[in-house]
Design a protein around this motif. Sequence first.
Motif, PDB file in Angstrom:
ATOM      1  N   SER A  13      26.207 -25.705   8.513  1.00  0.00           N
ATOM      2  CA  SER A  13      27.224 -25.874   7.224  1.00  0.00           C
ATOM      3  C   SER A  13      28.116 -26.998   6.947  1.00  0.00           C
ATOM      4  O   SER A  13      28.108 -27.796   6.224  1.00  0.00           O
ATOM      5  N   TRP A  14      28.602 -27.370   8.224  1.00  0.00           N
ATOM      6  CA  TRP A  14      29.474 -28.513   8.407  1.00  0.00           C
ATOM      7  C   TRP A  14      28.648 -29.550   8.058  1.00  0.00           C
ATOM      8  O   TRP A  14      29.062 -30.704   7.619  1.00  0.00           O
ATOM      9  N   MET A  15      27.493 -29.876   8.940  1.00  0.00           N
ATOM     10  CA  MET A  15      26.480 -30.805   8.642  1.00  0.00           C
ATOM     11  C   MET A  15      26.154 -31.276   7.176  1.00  0.00           C
ATOM     12  O   MET A  15      25.987 -32.306   6.738  1.00  0.00           O
ATOM     13  N   GLN A  16      25.837 -30.053   6.652  1.00  0.00           N
ATOM     14  CA  GLN A  16      25.428 -29.953   5.079  1.00  0.00           C
ATOM     15  C   GLN A  16      26.512 -30.515   4.245  1.00  0.00           C
ATOM     16  O   GLN A  16      26.398 -31.490   3.537  1.00  0.00           O
ATOM     17  N   GLU A  17      27.777 -30.245   4.422  1.00  0.00           N
ATOM     18  CA  GLU A  17      28.875 -30.616   3.799  1.00  0.00           C
ATOM     19  C   GLU A  17      29.139 -32.092   4.043  1.00  0.00           C
ATOM     20  O   GLU A  17      29.749 -32.632   3.050  1.00  0.00           O
ATOM     21  N   ALA A  18      28.779 -32.640   5.211  1.00  0.00           N
ATOM     22  CA  ALA A  18      28.851 -33.998   5.511  1.00  0.00           C
ATOM     23  C   ALA A  18      27.906 -35.042   4.981  1.00  0.00           C
ATOM     24  O   ALA A  18      27.533 -36.309   5.016  1.00  0.00           O
ATOM     25  N   GLY A  19      26.949 -34.109   4.468  1.00  0.00           N
ATOM     26  CA  GLY A  19      25.582 -34.837   3.632  1.00  0.00           C
ATOM     27  C   GLY A  19      24.526 -35.424   4.453  1.00  0.00           C
ATOM     28  O   GLY A  19      23.795 -36.259   4.124  1.00  0.00           O
ATOM     29  N   LEU A  20      24.512 -34.603   5.856  1.00  0.00           N
ATOM     30  CA  LEU A  20      23.470 -35.150   6.552  1.00  0.00           C
ATOM     31  C   LEU A  20      22.194 -34.378   6.334  1.00  0.00           C
ATOM     32  O   LEU A  20      22.331 -33.219   5.644  1.00  0.00           O
ATOM     33  N   GLN A  21      20.901 -34.775   6.664  1.00  0.00           N
ATOM     34  CA  GLN A  21      19.905 -34.378   6.492  1.00  0.00           C
ATOM     35  C   GLN A  21      19.805 -33.099   7.730  1.00  0.00           C
ATOM     36  O   GLN A  21      19.579 -33.360   8.954  1.00  0.00           O
ATOM     37  N   CYS A  54      25.776 -21.392  15.280  1.00  0.00           N
ATOM     38  CA  CYS A  54      24.630 -22.342  14.403  1.00  0.00           C
ATOM     39  C   CYS A  54      24.834 -22.424  13.090  1.00  0.00           C
ATOM     40  O   CYS A  54      24.961 -23.576  12.629  1.00  0.00           O
ATOM     41  N   GLY A  55      24.912 -21.476  12.621  1.00  0.00           N
ATOM     42  CA  GLY A  55      25.038 -21.566  11.167  1.00  0.00           C
ATOM     43  C   GLY A  55      26.374 -22.097  10.761  1.00  0.00           C
ATOM     44  O   GLY A  55      26.298 -22.901   9.525  1.00  0.00           O
ATOM     45  N   LYS A  56      27.593 -21.917  11.335  1.00  0.00           N
ATOM     46  CA  LYS A  56      28.785 -22.745  11.149  1.00  0.00           C
ATOM     47  C   LYS A  56      28.567 -24.110  11.214  1.00  0.00           C
ATOM     48  O   LYS A  56      28.952 -24.888  10.201  1.00  0.00           O
ATOM     49  N   LEU A 115      35.094 -22.394  15.466  1.00  0.00           N
ATOM     50  CA  LEU A 115      33.999 -22.105  16.211  1.00  0.00           C
ATOM     51  C   LEU A 115      34.378 -21.210  17.128  1.00  0.00           C
ATOM     52  O   LEU A 115      33.703 -20.265  17.806  1.00  0.00           O
ATOM     53  N   ALA A 116      35.529 -21.242  18.018  1.00  0.00           N
ATOM     54  CA  ALA A 116      36.107 -20.321  19.088  1.00  0.00           C
ATOM     55  C   ALA A 116      36.052 -18.601  18.465  1.00  0.00           C
ATOM     56  O   ALA A 116      36.090 -18.066  19.547  1.00  0.00           O
ATOM     57  N   CYS A 117      36.310 -18.709  17.312  1.00  0.00           N
ATOM     58  CA  CYS A 117      36.402 -17.364  16.834  1.00  0.00           C
ATOM     59  C   CYS A 117      34.934 -16.457  16.843  1.00  0.00           C
ATOM     60  O   CYS A 117      34.874 -15.421  16.454  1.00  0.00           O
ATOM     61  N   ILE A 118      33.817 -17.337  16.899  1.00  0.00           N
ATOM     62  CA  ILE A 118      32.487 -16.789  16.860  1.00  0.00           C
ATOM     63  C   ILE A 118      32.205 -16.731  18.261  1.00  0.00           C
ATOM     64  O   ILE A 118      32.076 -17.467  19.238  1.00  0.00           O
ATOM     65  N   SER A 119      32.131 -15.180  18.771  1.00  0.00           N
ATOM     66  CA  SER A 119      32.033 -14.721  20.128  1.00  0.00           C
ATOM     67  C   SER A 119      31.400 -13.505  20.189  1.00  0.00           C
ATOM     68  O   SER A 119      31.381 -12.771  19.239  1.00  0.00           O
ATOM     69  N   GLU A 120      30.671 -13.408  21.438  1.00  0.00           N
ATOM     70  CA  GLU A 120      30.010 -12.157  21.842  1.00  0.00           C
ATOM     71  C   GLU A 120      31.115 -11.143  22.277  1.00  0.00           C
ATOM     72  O   GLU A 120      30.974  -9.982  22.181  1.00  0.00           O
ATOM     73  N   ASP A 121      32.194 -11.752  22.609  1.00  0.00           N
ATOM     74  CA  ASP A 121      33.384 -10.910  23.175  1.00  0.00           C
ATOM     75  C   ASP A 121      34.389 -11.206  22.113  1.00  0.00           C
ATOM     76  O   ASP A 121      35.124 -12.257  22.137  1.00  0.00           O
ATOM     77  N   ALA A 122      35.294  -9.947  21.813  1.00  0.00           N
ATOM     78  CA  ALA A 122      36.409 -10.054  20.884  1.00  0.00           C
ATOM     79  C   ALA A 122      37.550 -10.481  21.972  1.00  0.00           C
ATOM     80  O   ALA A 122      38.746 -11.141  21.261  1.00  0.00           O
ATOM     81  N   ASN A 146      13.376 -25.700  16.429  1.00  0.00           N
ATOM     82  CA  ASN A 146      12.630 -24.350  17.130  1.00  0.00           C
ATOM     83  C   ASN A 146      13.362 -23.785  18.530  1.00  0.00           C
ATOM     84  O   ASN A 146      13.109 -22.728  18.750  1.00  0.00           O
ATOM     85  N   ILE A 147      14.127 -24.708  19.057  1.00  0.00           N
ATOM     86  CA  ILE A 147      14.930 -24.086  20.261  1.00  0.00           C
ATOM     87  C   ILE A 147      16.177 -23.752  19.986  1.00  0.00           C
ATOM     88  O   ILE A 147      17.021 -23.389  20.706  1.00  0.00           O
ATOM     89  N   GLY A 148      16.679 -23.898  18.659  1.00  0.00           N
ATOM     90  CA  GLY A 148      18.003 -23.603  18.128  1.00  0.00           C
ATOM     91  C   GLY A 148      18.772 -24.653  18.076  1.00  0.00           C
ATOM     92  O   GLY A 148      20.061 -24.491  18.087  1.00  0.00           O
ATOM     93  N   ASN A 149      18.477 -25.949  18.473  1.00  0.00           N
ATOM     94  CA  ASN A 149      19.466 -27.116  18.353  1.00  0.00           C
ATOM     95  C   ASN A 149      19.877 -27.328  16.749  1.00  0.00           C
ATOM     96  O   ASN A 149      19.006 -27.129  16.061  1.00  0.00           O
ATOM     97  N   VAL A 150      21.034 -27.501  16.557  1.00  0.00           N
ATOM     98  CA  VAL A 150      21.492 -28.010  15.151  1.00  0.00           C
ATOM     99  C   VAL A 150      21.706 -29.438  15.134  1.00  0.00           C
ATOM    100  O   VAL A 150      22.318 -30.128  15.690  1.00  0.00           O
TER     101      VAL A 150
END
Length: 415
Positions: free
Chosen positions: A45-53, A40-42, A17-24, A58-62
């Motif tokens: 995907s982890w939640m989906q892999e864990a079998g969660l719903q 958020c997309g990452k 997750l730390a590799c995903i940044s606005e600043d390199a 709408n505010i961007g909470n995963v």
Amino acid sequence: MDYLERANAVLSRIQELACISEDAHCVTRTFGSSAFLSGCGKVLSWMQEAGLQARIDNIGNVRGRWPSKEPNAHTLVIASHIDTVKNAGKFDGPLGVTMALDLISHLQREEISLPFNIELIAFSDEEGVRFHTTYLGSATVTGHFDTRLLDKTDSAGITLRDAITAIGGNIDALAADAIPAEEWLGYYEIHIEQGPVLYDQNLPVAVVQGIAGQQRIRVRFHGSSGHAGTVPMEMRKDALCAAAEFVLAVERIGLQYADNLVATVGLLEVANAASNVIPGEVTCSLDIRSTDKVLLKKVRRSLKDVASQICAERQLTADWDIVQKIKPVECDTALNHLLAQSITAAGYNVKELVSGAGHDAVVVAAVAPVCMLFVRCYKGISHHPEEHVDAADIAVAIQVSDHFIHRLTAVYKTQ
């Protein structure tokens, strides 16, 4: 899989997750940015892999839900945030999200039958960097989103309304994303301490007793600009000198009440600053924190009087604007008791701490009982690239969390 193996898997995800940044060159992931959306997309995907719903609201909470088979089950929310300050560390927020994923996955492997739902939430905006609006994510989940904030603008003039729309959110559907108050069982968050106590006392974890209240004020001193070479010293109305005197007064009063209060001036802005110009206008921030709401009010009033006195003596004026007032929060006694038992069961001494930093639990406490587990971080460093947590301490926090959920399950089944 043993606790250390699970801890290393958590660390691997934190690094990812730390590799995903606005600043390199550092970790920066502010609300609504492209890096934020990728993060958020990452997590989704982890939640989906864990079998969660899993979904992004709408505010961007995963959000990932593991429903109980029991009818009319209440919901335990386990959460933290994935937005960051600028030039952040890797662990503030993501530690709690990735550990919660591990915890839920382990419970699923045990095929445990939960008497309550678990909803894992990666909150979208706890830090409030972009719009100076802390807790947007948790405010939405608790039904306390303030629609008056929608017209706030960021440094580029973009409104919060437009930013929400840009990430795919529907302003009109924000209220529907709330978990009704009657459906909450409680709230649990795992977070780095962000202070040096556990590091200094060589302890891996602690129970959070409460979260300090905060009051933020913007103080603007108005004097008179002038040429640095032509205005005599005794005729000057130097706004920066007034601000400097105020800063020292903040430190002095903070030290006077140091047992249960901290006071900070972290920002100074000199209008039209130049080396050969007497400052005519200076704005400074004021941040006061304490678990004692009466003391907070007392110190705020004292410092306002100090600012007025400084202005009277220097023939200046000052604006005093309260930007934010957040009440202190006490963590739930029953949940903390279970958490303390879990630390003892894991073989460690119980340490209780008060959090001087704000957390989403502040907002959630209005609708549900809350508890938090602090995890030791290197030298207490936070909001900085040197922020670090050892795998061994994560392993202890995993063990404690396992015990906590099993104890909570046992208590809830007897009710």
